[in-house]
Write an enzyme that holds these catalytic residues in place. Structure first.
Site, mmCIF file in Angstrom:
data_model
loop_
_atom_site.group_PDB
_atom_site.id
_atom_site.type_symbol
_atom_site.label_atom_id
_atom_site.label_comp_id
_atom_site.label_asym_id
_atom_site.label_seq_id
_atom_site.Cartn_x
_atom_site.Cartn_y
_atom_site.Cartn_z
ATOM 1 N N ASP A 56 41.861 48.999 51.298
ATOM 2 C CA ASP A 56 40.869 49.026 50.188
ATOM 3 C C ASP A 56 40.513 47.619 49.732
ATOM 4 O OD1 ASP A 56 43.013 48.108 49.164
ATOM 5 O OD2 ASP A 56 43.367 49.419 47.535
ATOM 6 N N ASP A 89 37.606 43.975 46.506
ATOM 7 C CA ASP A 89 38.978 44.662 46.191
ATOM 8 C C ASP A 89 38.703 46.000 45.216
ATOM 9 O OD1 ASP A 89 41.339 44.071 47.486
ATOM 10 O OD2 ASP A 89 41.263 41.988 46.637
ATOM 11 N N LYS A 125 53.708 48.292 34.507
ATOM 12 C CA LYS A 125 52.663 47.796 35.637
ATOM 13 C C LYS A 125 53.195 48.719 36.913
ATOM 14 C CE LYS A 125 50.484 45.084 38.853
ATOM 15 N NZ LYS A 125 49.908 43.481 39.200
#
Lengths: 404, 1169
Positions: free
Chosen positions: B1088, B861, B930
């Protein structure tokens, strides 16, 4: 249905009263003779406290000041700032009152309190429900200076009984709490008006508010739990045209029309150009709305008095949501034929039913009078059509969005 | 024809405009008597009709202008009035106009957009129809440049409608009809403008097939009479006809002479024209009559992509043979036949995974009932269809004819009936919006028509032929060939020479037409399908009632038309508990390797029409852009898609069986297996008489219904996925890929694919197995720990050690998944973790783990991939460290870094006595910042950021509520400052992109760019505009973006930075895919997240880093600036306009970059991990 056209009023008063006044707003109390007053109070009529009513320019300044104190940009609100307009409204509100004891008047969002003072001076007992805390101190000091003629409550009439579940955060509030605080008790439906309400519908939520009030009316919930509460509200001319439209009027004649006309007596008290009202916009703009299809140059003061005989026939607060749903379905496409609508609901013998009601076979849904819809509903109620489960399910689905 | 024409008709020149306005001017027509409404009869009592009111209204209407009527309607309804006499038309216009006005308040439904991203129509899983506001405001005239652009596009849609109609006649072999239709337009000077030479060409082709040279000659002279030049296709048709007739030499010579006079060359006929059936042979025959020695021109020599990023990849010297599949030619051929058969059937019916449950007597009874009803419905639908077609064909003999009629003749009646019955079977009890159903019906017809066309034109035969040769490239038992799939396919086609072309001539139907056709079928369905009222309750009297009813649902101020099945029907269906599922063949994975993409129109499935680029309904801009793009520029993208599509998959059967067992039992919400509806907790019993319910009872019932609806759609989604997986459980299968407008790739089959949730990913394995190799087992273990979500911030070595520590748990999970200690259930991705546990168990128990053949995909990842691209673009040093572009011993966490930075700011402020900073002491954490940091890349604003912060702070119980607003406001400001500090160039770049897009959009243009791989991209955001479709059941307001409008400035601006970054990440993925191919490795991606065998993880990691460095070594921003300057600020295009100057300054002022050394990425372990 009374809908006489009232003359446009104090359009220019703002201009006339442009001179700014420096004087404070401390109420000027003139001498009261207590024993005389008590007798009249009992009948709901108070002696005039002789309050000074600020001029328009000053009121406007107060609105702007309150706006400065706001952290977040408040939604658009309109206020009565001009004393002349306030007097007109006060006369309208007191006009046509029955000789008996006068009900309390709930003024929603008084803001700078121009109308409040005018009403108090006219001897009306007022409950002021203000949602903007910046206006509260002034109103509260007024309350304290009087002998119970004014009661100030922090709350927002247009966020009464919020739909979401969970704790109610002020200024949103529950109607039972409001009525308890006001000291207004519930009366039977057929009794006299227990409470008068005055307010200016928030422009952005106008239609929504009208729908919500309508649901409350038909379900006898919220404010209508306490009886036939009389609404005196400023609404846009456009919506007024809708409320008072006649069958066949393209665009204006809508589900809202039918339901309000069945539910209430609609009376036009006064028409006032948009420009007479002060807004809470930072630049002091008037935020004049536009309308392409219906005239919309005024705000209309409309009195909505619930019909005494609303629930005497087959219509009941318990089945009224079906009635609302039926009308909405019919008017979703005003040019469709009523028979087609009935057929699309898989009704057994729509034709026979219509013949019994003496409604022509080819009638379009927009050509039926409000009363016809009521009769249609009662007939359908008897024909067991609504017991078909699907219709019932749909009703539930459709009320979810607006009501519950 | 209405006033709308002014709006719709393409205004190429002023003359035309004048003409139109004359025709349309209200003028004295206003005094016309009020038209009668459709159903009004004179016997109506007077109080029903307020005549005077109406008349007044109509007059008012005539003065007002209505805008939002579709282009297609002009074309479609125009045909109903055949007489082109201006006077009569004037009258008709006024009438039609007034009529339309009166139908104003109507349900406004915008087509749901489920297609845009999944490419599927999800019947059960409710795709919410988008409700769109129809703007009534009059539109001001646009600046001239925009107008031209707009017209050309509008024109296109109209031409498309005309051409698709003519194509229908071509398909039906009805030359007279086609010519009549053409003449309708040809004879009217106004409508004629909509015709182009292609329309005439289609009619010529029909005649050519019949061998009627005279008719073709007449069409040539018609072309000449209106000053249109014949095109190559016109000559091809003429020559084809002559070849068919064996015409005399002189005629052919004359024709070829004229061809030359028009500046064409004979060779071009074979190089540029598309042929069907035996057209090509006949053209050649004609030419050989005059030039007996004529030889077909040699195929053009294949071009190679020149991109510097792919110089190695395409260089012939380093060419290696294409990796072989583990199948023989014979086997692949058989698989191809299976796939072809499936696609020829259009749909496939499979057993659902629920079929293993025992049948109840009630179900048997209900199934019997349903079967009788269905055969009855079949008959009545067929009857209704034939009746409606008959009445339509009657119309034909009158002045005009029905536009839909030819579209209802394309397929055998039975097929239309089948499509309608299929819709009926998949309708959920909650119903579905009209627009969604109509689109589904319409596009089903379209898809079958395309299939038929491919058969008819013998294109399929040719595909079959080429494919049979093509598989030699992939089969293990054939000679290695040093070609890419695309190159090999192109070579085979070129060698094939004769026969039909593989690309069909463009024959897509306008969106409005599909909707119109769908609405017609829906109306038939609603009227024809009936059920006896006493089907379930024999005590009721027998009476047929409709199965489908039409109601409106009210969403705030909008009403949406819905079609709902009657509860009786839903009850029967649910009682019958049928276990057969029918899918479109394109919803299934392919059973043979996909047809390689060779052009924007050709690739993926054998028959099913697939677009290279998915598009929002009706948007045609991408397609145009792709067509204009030189084919060689698309090669890298096509090759990357082919590579992704050629990955063979199989099912992880043990995991699938465990999942199905839970699914068929009671489901498990924690493990993401949706329970059956029967598991929904029922609300407490309520009185049977609904009118006595109180508010809370109603509320509870509503909640229950909502929950049921949600569960139903979740359950259905899972049922589809698992059933498809179970159907292919013993097979090897492929997912053909296409991409969205930014170049992000997606597998085409919508339900079951590797982009799905944890459950679906867990049941997929590579069909090809590779030994684990020396490090493979370690990678499996690290992968497992990654899947658990534990140890995210520990180095790889520690993750591996942790895995070894808990080996016992892992083996227990693998051996006793449902009865053991169930360690796997408490992980982030439980099902993939379980599958990984099983793989580790098998590998570690094998005698030699390094030789163990593993089919298991291992993922790597990107860490905050968007920010990685930004940091690399801006060469931000601190930013690069925090998103792992720099080598570090432990993985860096950008969120903690930002939180730290914010905390520093806070401390400083607190010391200086800022109240809110003091209040926030101890509350700033990774968790709080976040979401905002993550979404910064995607252009979150301060407003949105503050809301996110407020949510996070609310979750902290100890936080004083009264400070929520102030604190969130302060925090979002500091987070933005923190990001600015760390990613200084990033913010600059983002602002530069946003500002540039804003200026471009404000100048009335859409933002376009080209990826470093050469893929052209256009942002498809336009101000929504609705078109009202008048159908007898309901007026549908359909949002369409095909009539080119002003770009949506806000969307163009806000979406540009994220879209640009997405186009870069897709480029990075494609580069990695292509270079992995050269190493002979398996590679697939979920955006991704890159997948490969455990053996090749290290190589993939290396390639991934190399390509990232290579990509960002390009002058990406400079190239973008250059491209945009060229595109939007070309000298000579209104250079004096002030916006032009501003835009030019903005575009030339490329942001500065920082000092990060890109090469460092090569050694960064945690860049992708």
């Amino acid at each position: 249905m009374l809908a006489g056209r009232a003359p446009p009023g104090a359009a220019g008063c703002r201009r006339l009263l442009a001179a700014a006044l420096a004087a404070g707003l401390r109420p000027l109390l003139c001498g009261l003779r207590p024993c005389w007053a008590t007798a009249r109070r009992a009948a709901g009529q108070w002696p005039s406290p002789g309050l000074r009513v600020p001029e328009a320019a000053e009121a406007e300044r107060l609105v702007q000041q309150a706006q400065q104190l706001q952290r977040i940009r408040a939604p658009l609100r309109r206020f009565i700032a001009c004393p002349q307009l306030a007097r007109t409204v006060q006369r309208c509100l007191q006009g046509g009152a029955s000789p008996g004891p006068r009900p309390v008047l709930l003024e929603c969002a008084p803001g700078p309190g121009i109308l409040t003072r005018t009403l108090l001076n006219a001897g009306v007992r007022v409950v002021a429900l203000e949602s903007n805390s910046a206006f509260l101190p002034n109103l509260q000091s007024l309350e304290n200076s009087l002998d119970g003629q004014l009661k100030v409550i922090y709350g927002d009439f247009f966020r009464l009984d919020p739909l979401v579940t969970g704790t109610v955060k002020p200024p949103a509030m529950c109607s039972d709490k409001l009525f308890e605080t006001m000291g207004v008790a519930a009366v039977p439906w057929r009794a006299d008006v227990p409470l008068k309400i005055f307010g200016i519908l928030p422009q952005k939520k106008e239609r929504n508010t009208l729908w919500r009030l309508l649901f409350a009316l038909y379900e006898c919930s919220s404010i209508y739990r306490y009886g036939r509460v009389e609404l005196n509200i400023f609404i846009s001319e456009k919506e007024y045209k809708v409320l008072t439209a006649k069958p066949g009027e393209v665009r204006a004649y809508q589900a809202l029309t039918i339901l309000w006309q069945v539910g209430c007596e609609i009376q036009l008290l006064h028409m006032e150009p948009w420009s007479s009202f002060v807004t809470n916009l930072k630049n002091g703009g008037r935020a004049l709305p536009k309308s392409t299809w219906l005239p919309n140059d005024h705000l209309c003061l409309v009195r909505l008095t619930p019909q005494q005989n609303l629930f005497t026939g087959g219509l009941k607060p318990t089945n009224s949501s079906t009635f609302i749903f039926m009308v909405k379905q019919c008017l979703a496409r005003p040019r469709s034929r009523l028979t087609d609508r009935l057929n699309s609901w898989s009704l057994d013998n729509g034709g026979k039913l219509l013949r019994e009601l003496e409604i022509p076979d080819n009638a379009e849904t927009r050509n039926l009078y409000p009363e016809d819809y009521r009769r249609l509903f009662e007939a359908l109620q008897n024909s067991n059509m609504f017991t078909e489960t699907w219709f019932h399910d749909e009703v539930l689905d459709s009320i979810r969005n607006i009501n519950l | 024809m209405t006033v709308n024409k002014v709006e719709l008709a393409p205004l190429g020149n002023d003359k035309y405009q004048d003409l139109l306005q004359k025709v349309v001017a209200p003028g004295p027509a206003e005094e016309q008597p009020a038209p009668r409404g459709r159903g009004e009869s004179p016997v109506r009592p007077s109080n029903w009709v307020e005549k005077s009111k109406k008349e007044m209204y109509i007059r008012q209407l005539k003065v007002e202008r209505k805008l939002s009527i579709a282009a297609s309607r002009l074309a479609l309804e125009g045909q109903t009035k055949a007489k082109p006499k201006p006077k009569r038309k004037d009258k008709a216009k006024a009438k039609a106009k007034a009529k339309k006005r009166l139908k104003r308040p109507k349900a406004k439904v915008a087509a749901a957009q489920s297609q845009s991203h999944t490419g599927s129509h999800n019947v059960y899983a409710h795709s919410k129809p988008r409700v769109v506001v129809v703007k009534e405001a009059a539109k001001a005239q646009r600046p001239q440049t925009v107008l031209k652009n707009k017209d050309s596009n509008q024109h296109k849609v109209l031409q498309q409608t005309i051409q698709s109609n003519l194509e229908c006649f071509l398909f039906l072999q009805q030359p007279e009809e086609a010519e009549r239709f053409l003449l309708l337009y040809h004879r009217s000077p106004v409508k004629r403008r909509l015709l182009n030479v292609n329309a005439y060409n289609i009619v010529m082709r029909i005649w050519a097939r019949k061998g009627c040279l005279q008719r073709i000659n007449r069409l040539f002279s018609m072309l000449e009479s209106i000053g249109l030049q014949p095109s190559l296709d016109s000559y091809a048709a003429a020559l084809e006809c002559m070849g068919r007739n064996q015409s005399c030499t002189e005629a052919i010579q004359r024709c070829m002479q004229q061809l030359k006079n028009d500046g064409f060359h004979v060779d071009e006929l074979f190089q540029k024209c598309l042929f069907e059936e035996d057209e090509k042979e006949n053209v050649l025959r004609a030419i050989r009559i005059v030039q007996p020695n004529y030889q077909l021109p040699p195929p053009p020599s294949p071009q190679t992509c020149k991109s510097s990023l792919l110089r190695d990849f395409y260089s012939k010297e380093k060419m290696v043979s294409y990796p072989k599949l583990d199948f023989s030619v014979q086997e692949l051929q058989e698989r191809f036949q299976q796939q072809l058969e499936m696609e020829l059937n259009n749909t496939i019916t499979i057993e659902s995974v629920e079929s293993t449950k025992p049948l109840t007597p009630q179900a048997i009874k209900a199934r019997k009932l349903l079967a009788t009803l269905r055969s009855r419905w079949h008959d009545s639908i067929l009857q209704a269809l034939q009746k409606s077609k008959h009445s339509m064909s009657k119309l034909k003999t009158a002045s005009g004819y029905n536009i839909l009629y030819p579209y209802l003749c394309l397929l055998p009646d039975e097929e239309y009936v089948g499509i309608m019955l299929q819709i009926l079977n998949t309708l959920s009890p909650q119903g579905e919006s009209l627009a969604v159903l109509a689109r589904e019906l319409g596009s089903k017809v379209y898809n079958r028509y395309i299939t038929q066309r491919k058969l008819r034109s013998r294109q399929l035969e040719k595909v079959q032929e080429v494919y049979e040769d093509y598989i030699h490239l992939l089969a293990k038992d054939s000679q290695p060939d040093e070609y890419l799939p695309r190159e090999y396919w192109e070579k085979l086609v070129a060698e094939g020479g004769f026969g039909p072309s593989l690309n069909l001539k463009d024959c897509s139907w306008p969106y409005m037409l599909i909707m119109r056709l769908g609405m017609h079928m829906l109306e038939l369905l609603v009227h024809a399908v009936k059920v006896p009222r006493n089907a379930l309750n024999p005590h009721l009297e027998h009476k047929l009632i409709p199965v489908l009813y039409h109601v409106y649902s009210f969403r705030s101020s909008w009403q949406v038309g819905l079609i709902k099945p009657h509860p009786i029907f839903s009850q029967i269906v649910s009682d019958a508990a049928e276990t057969l599922l029918t899918f479109n063949s394109s919803a299934m994975p392919m059973l043979c390797p996909p047809v390689p993409w060779t052009s924007p129109h050709f690739g993926a499935f054998v028959l099913n029409d697939t677009k290279l680029m998915r598009f929002v309904d009706g948007a045609i801009q991408h397609q145009l852009l792709l067509e204009q793009c030189p084919p060689v520029n698309l090669h890298p993208v096509l090759d990357a898609l082919n590579q992704l599509g050629n990955c063979a998959w199989k099912i992880n059967q043990p995991v699938l069986d465990i999942i199905i067992s839970i699914f068929n039992d009671k489901g498990n919400e924690k493990l993401d297996i949706p329970p059956p509806i029967s598991e929904v907790p029922r609300p407490p019993a309520t009185p049977s008489n609904s009118s006595t319910w109180n508010k809370s009872q109603k509320h509870e019932l509503l909640l229950y219904k909502k929950k049921t609806a949600e569960m139903h759609s979740l359950r259905m989604d899972a049922l589809y996925k698992l059933s498809i997986a179970s159907y292919v459980r013993d097979k090897v299968f492929w997912f053909p890929h296409n991409m969205d407008f930014r170049g992000r790739t997606y597998p085409c089959p919508p339900y079951f694919n590797h982009l799905g949730n944890d459950v679906t990913r867990a049941i997929l394995l590579f069909a090809e197995g590779k030994p684990l190799g020396p490090k493979g087992l370690d990678w499996l273990k690290i992968h497992l720990i990654n899947l658990t979500g534990l140890k995210k911030r520990n180095p790889l070595q520690e993750r591996l050690e942790y895995a070894n520590e808990i080996m016992e748990e892992i083996l227990d999970s693998a051996d006793h998944p449902l009865t053991g200690r169930k360690w796997w259930m408490n992980t982030d991705e439980p099902w993939q973790a379980l599958a990984c546990c099983m793989e580790i168990a098998k590998a570690s128990r094998s005698p030699d783990p390094a030789a163990y053949i593993s089919h298991f995909p291992v993922h790597q990842d990107g860490s905050c991939n968007g920010l990685q691209h930004y940091a690399a673009l801006g060469r931000d040093l601190i930013g690069a460290i925090s998103v792992n572009l720099m080598p570090c011993n432990v993985p860096q966490d950008v969120y903690s870094a930002v939180a730290q930075q914010v905390e520093e700011f806070r401390k400083k402020d607190a010391e200086q006595g800022v109240k809110i900073a003091q209040v926030l002491q101890g509350f700033i954490s990774r968790k709080v910042v976040k979401q905002t940091v993550m979404t910064v890349v995607y252009g979150v604003t301060r407003y949105g950021g503050r809301l996110q912060m407020e949510k996070r702070l609310k979750e902290i119980d100890a936080f004083p509520e009264e400070y929520l607003w102030e604190a969130s406001h302060y925090l979002v400001k500091q987070v933005f400052n923190g990001i600015k500090e760390m990613f200084s160039a990033t913010r600059d770049i983002q602002n530069w992109l946003t500002e540039s897009a804003k200026l471009i959009a404000q100048s009335g243009q859409t933002v376009e760019w080209v990826t470093p791989l050469g893929l052209p991209i256009v942002q498809p955001y336009y101000r929504s505009k609705s078109t009202v479709l008048n159908c007898s059941m309901q007026h549908l307001s359909v949002k369409s973006s095909n009539s080119n409008q002003k770009p949506d400035t806000v969307k163009q601006k806000n979406a540009f930075p994220p879209n640009f970054i997405h186009s870069l990440d897709s480029t990075h993925m494609m580069l990695t895919a292509l270079h992995c191919l050269r190493q002979g490795m398996t590679f697939v991606s979920v955006h991704d997240c890159y997948w490969t065998h455990a053996l090749t993880v290290d190589i993939m990691n290396q390639i991934c880093r190399q390509q990232f460095v290579a990509l960002h070594s390009e002058k990406i921003l400079q190239d973008l600036s250059k491209f945009m300057l060229e595109k939007y600020c070309r000298p000579g295009r209104e250079t004096r306009a002030p916006w032009q100057k501003k835009l030019m300054d903005q575009l030339s002022n490329v942001p500065k970059t920082g000092k990060f050394n890109l090469k460092e990425v090569m050694d960064s372990t945690y860049f992708f991990s």
